[in-house]
Design a protein around this motif. Structure first.
Motif, PDB file in Angstrom:
ATOM      1  N   ALA A 147       0.874  -1.179   0.000  1.00  0.00           N
ATOM      2  CA  ALA A 147       0.000   0.000   0.000  1.00  0.00           C
ATOM      3  C   ALA A 147       0.901   1.217   0.000  1.00  0.00           C
ATOM      4  CB  ALA A 147      -0.892  -0.017   1.240  1.00  0.00           C
ATOM      5  N   GLU A 148       0.877   1.933  -1.100  1.00  0.00           N
ATOM      6  CA  GLU A 148       1.785   3.068  -1.226  1.00  0.00           C
ATOM      7  C   GLU A 148       0.996   4.326  -1.545  1.00  0.00           C
ATOM      8  OE1 GLU A 148       4.825   2.661  -0.528  1.00  0.00           O
ATOM      9  OE2 GLU A 148       5.262   0.546  -0.894  1.00  0.00           O
ATOM     10  N   THR A 149       1.528   5.448  -1.147  1.00  0.00           N
ATOM     11  CA  THR A 149       0.916   6.721  -1.531  1.00  0.00           C
ATOM     12  C   THR A 149       1.696   7.364  -2.685  1.00  0.00           C
ATOM     13  OG1 THR A 149       2.167   7.741   0.252  1.00  0.00           O
ATOM     14  CG2 THR A 149      -0.141   7.232   0.701  1.00  0.00           C
ATOM     15  N   ALA A 150       2.877   6.850  -2.989  1.00  0.00           N
ATOM     16  CA  ALA A 150       3.679   7.405  -4.087  1.00  0.00           C
ATOM     17  C   ALA A 150       4.686   6.358  -4.554  1.00  0.00           C
ATOM     18  CB  ALA A 150       4.421   8.657  -3.601  1.00  0.00           C
ATOM     19  N   ASP A 151       5.202   6.522  -5.767  1.00  0.00           N
ATOM     20  CA  ASP A 151       6.250   5.652  -6.310  1.00  0.00           C
ATOM     21  C   ASP A 151       5.901   4.169  -6.205  1.00  0.00           C
ATOM     22  OD1 ASP A 151       7.829   7.805  -6.962  1.00  0.00           O
ATOM     23  OD2 ASP A 151       8.787   7.843  -4.992  1.00  0.00           O
ATOM     24  N   LEU A 152       4.672   3.830  -6.654  1.00  0.00           N
ATOM     25  CA  LEU A 152       4.182   2.460  -6.516  1.00  0.00           C
ATOM     26  C   LEU A 152       5.131   1.450  -7.138  1.00  0.00           C
ATOM     27  CD1 LEU A 152       1.776   0.873  -5.478  1.00  0.00           C
ATOM     28  CD2 LEU A 152       0.675   1.201  -7.678  1.00  0.00           C
ATOM     29  N   GLU A 153       5.527   1.695  -8.394  1.00  0.00           N
ATOM     30  CA  GLU A 153       6.344   0.694  -9.088  1.00  0.00           C
ATOM     31  C   GLU A 153       7.708   0.515  -8.424  1.00  0.00           C
ATOM     32  OE1 GLU A 153       6.654   0.639 -13.329  1.00  0.00           O
ATOM     33  OE2 GLU A 153       7.895  -1.168 -13.102  1.00  0.00           O
ATOM     34  N   ALA A 154       8.380   1.610  -8.121  1.00  0.00           N
ATOM     35  CA  ALA A 154       9.722   1.494  -7.524  1.00  0.00           C
ATOM     36  C   ALA A 154       9.646   0.781  -6.177  1.00  0.00           C
ATOM     37  CB  ALA A 154      10.337   2.882  -7.361  1.00  0.00           C
ATOM     38  N   ASN A 155       8.618   1.108  -5.389  1.00  0.00           N
ATOM     39  CA  ASN A 155       8.487   0.466  -4.075  1.00  0.00           C
ATOM     40  C   ASN A 155       8.146  -1.012  -4.204  1.00  0.00           C
ATOM     41  OD1 ASN A 155       9.020   2.533  -2.113  1.00  0.00           O
ATOM     42  ND2 ASN A 155       7.181   3.548  -2.836  1.00  0.00           N
ATOM     43  N   ALA A 156       7.284  -1.335  -5.184  1.00  0.00           N
ATOM     44  CA  ALA A 156       6.906  -2.738  -5.372  1.00  0.00           C
ATOM     45  C   ALA A 156       8.117  -3.553  -5.828  1.00  0.00           C
ATOM     46  CB  ALA A 156       5.772  -2.844  -6.381  1.00  0.00           C
ATOM     47  N   GLN A 157       8.872  -3.016  -6.769  1.00  0.00           N
ATOM     48  CA  GLN A 157      10.062  -3.728  -7.258  1.00  0.00           C
ATOM     49  C   GLN A 157      11.073  -3.933  -6.126  1.00  0.00           C
ATOM     50  OE1 GLN A 157      10.323  -5.214  -9.973  1.00  0.00           O
ATOM     51  NE2 GLN A 157       8.986  -4.244 -11.486  1.00  0.00           N
ATOM     52  N   ASP A 158      11.214  -2.917  -5.298  1.00  0.00           N
ATOM     53  CA  ASP A 158      12.131  -3.008  -4.163  1.00  0.00           C
ATOM     54  C   ASP A 158      11.681  -4.118  -3.201  1.00  0.00           C
ATOM     55  OD1 ASP A 158      14.188  -2.018  -2.298  1.00  0.00           O
ATOM     56  OD2 ASP A 158      12.442  -1.458  -1.089  1.00  0.00           O
ATOM     57  N   LYS A 159      10.348  -4.186  -2.957  1.00  0.00           N
ATOM     58  CA  LYS A 159       9.811  -5.202  -2.049  1.00  0.00           C
ATOM     59  C   LYS A 159       9.981  -6.615  -2.604  1.00  0.00           C
ATOM     60  CE  LYS A 159       6.989  -2.515   0.108  1.00  0.00           C
ATOM     61  NZ  LYS A 159       5.780  -1.781   0.482  1.00  0.00           N
ATOM     62  N   LEU A 160       9.821  -6.764  -3.928  1.00  0.00           N
ATOM     63  CA  LEU A 160      10.021  -8.075  -4.560  1.00  0.00           C
ATOM     64  C   LEU A 160      11.407  -8.614  -4.240  1.00  0.00           C
ATOM     65  CD1 LEU A 160       8.744  -7.847  -8.266  1.00  0.00           C
ATOM     66  CD2 LEU A 160       7.906  -9.400  -6.515  1.00  0.00           C
ATOM     67  N   ARG A 161      12.402  -7.741  -4.400  1.00  0.00           N
ATOM     68  CA  ARG A 161      13.788  -8.163  -4.190  1.00  0.00           C
ATOM     69  C   ARG A 161      14.103  -8.338  -2.710  1.00  0.00           C
ATOM     70  NH1 ARG A 161      14.598  -4.626  -8.469  1.00  0.00           N
ATOM     71  NH2 ARG A 161      14.713  -2.907  -7.015  1.00  0.00           N
ATOM     72  N   ARG A 162      13.746  -7.329  -1.923  1.00  0.00           N
ATOM     73  CA  ARG A 162      14.152  -7.287  -0.522  1.00  0.00           C
ATOM     74  C   ARG A 162      13.504  -8.406   0.280  1.00  0.00           C
ATOM     75  NH1 ARG A 162      11.974  -4.047   2.965  1.00  0.00           N
ATOM     76  NH2 ARG A 162      10.952  -2.798   1.375  1.00  0.00           N
ATOM     77  N   LYS A 163      12.203  -8.651   0.015  1.00  0.00           N
ATOM     78  CA  LYS A 163      11.492  -9.666   0.795  1.00  0.00           C
ATOM     79  C   LYS A 163      11.507 -11.032   0.120  1.00  0.00           C
ATOM     80  CE  LYS A 163       8.375  -6.357   3.022  1.00  0.00           C
ATOM     81  NZ  LYS A 163       7.320  -6.324   4.045  1.00  0.00           N
ATOM     82  N   ARG A 164      12.143 -11.111  -1.063  1.00  0.00           N
ATOM     83  CA  ARG A 164      12.261 -12.386  -1.801  1.00  0.00           C
ATOM     84  C   ARG A 164      10.917 -13.028  -2.072  1.00  0.00           C
ATOM     85  NH1 ARG A 164      17.813 -13.720  -1.153  1.00  0.00           N
ATOM     86  NH2 ARG A 164      18.687 -12.494   0.540  1.00  0.00           N
ATOM     87  N   VAL A 165       9.931 -12.215  -2.477  1.00  0.00           N
ATOM     88  CA  VAL A 165       8.614 -12.749  -2.791  1.00  0.00           C
ATOM     89  C   VAL A 165       8.458 -12.844  -4.312  1.00  0.00           C
ATOM     90  CG1 VAL A 165       7.646 -11.823  -0.670  1.00  0.00           C
ATOM     91  CG2 VAL A 165       7.406 -10.527  -2.768  1.00  0.00           C
TER      92      VAL A 165
END
Ligand code: C5P
Length: 219
Positions: free
Chosen positions: A147-165
């Motif tokens: 759930a983001e208020t800004a930079d949805l794509e960059a945050n989602a991509q970061d979460k994919l890598r960081r959380k290994r999902v």
């Protein structure tokens, strides 16, 4: 695409907020109705998946055919989700508190005459999604929400890598008629190969579309 690709699989979903108690009458919570996660669990059960739903404090009826486990705090949700493994699929749709009071006061914290505010010490909660994704019993597919208020794509991509999902479903919560508490939503789903936009539309329809993507990944 076969609608029953999830039939016979075990799908574990977390939904709703968590409440972190400050004292017996106060808590810190997240704004989440649980509607998205409940819609996903309902849709998974309709497709014949053995569906476990770990639910934070919400006022929603249990979907038909779903094994519901109610929790209150992030620590309880963490224990219930990890305790429900193994599963073929984990979908983390809960709005888990990132911080919890370092101590829960035994009695109601009183206003002190003459003194000003109250300082609370908060500590980090365990990251359920990351712990599921790195677990020895890791599900074949792990999907998280963002759930983001800004930079949805960059945050989602970061979460994919960081959380290994494997997949992240992002929703912009700053947009009217979308995100938490609303009945409608738009999901931007990211995985290693690209992205899909689902909606805007009712969360029930988005849950079906999201499970179509999940089922396709499992083929
Ligand atoms: O990093 P952020 O909290 O925005 O990530 C959101 C995703 O992580 C959601 O799927 C949420 O359920 C999950 N999460 C979690 N445990 C936490 C915090 C977030 O499982 N303590």
């Amino acid at each position: 695409m076969s609608r029953d690709a999830l039939a016979g699989l075990r799908v574990l979903v977390s939904a709703g907020p968590t409440f972190e108690d400050i004292d017996p009458v106060r808590f810190i919570g997240n704004r989440s109705s649980g509607k998205m996660g409940f819609a996903i669990a309902a849709a998974a059960a309709r497709r014949g998946a053995g569906t476990v739903l770990v639910a934070g404090p919400v006022t929603l009826d249990t979907p038909a055919g779903v094994d519901r486990r109610d929790v209150r705090s992030a620590a309880q949700m963490h224990a219930a989700v990890l305790g429900a493994l193994p599963a073929d699929v984990y979908i983390g749709a809960a709005a888990v508190a990132d911080f919890t009071p370092a101590e829960v006061a035994e009695g109601k914290i009183k206003k002190q005459p003459g003194s000003g505010g109250l300082t609370l010490e908060l500590v980090r909660t365990a990251d359920i999604l990351a712990d599921v994704a790195s677990h020895a019993l890791r599900p074949r597919l792990v999907l998280g929400f963002a759930a983001e208020t800004a930079d949805l794509e960059a945050n989602a991509q970061d979460k994919l890598r960081r959380k290994r999902v494997d997949m992240i479903a992002g929703n912009c919560v700053g947009v009217a008629g979308s995100g938490f508490e609303a009945d409608d939503n738009t999901l931007h789903v990211f995985d290693a190969t690209g992205s899909h936009v689902l909606g805007p539309g009712p969360k029930t329809g988005l849950a079906e579309a999201l499970l179509d993507l999940v089922a396709a990944r499992l083929q």
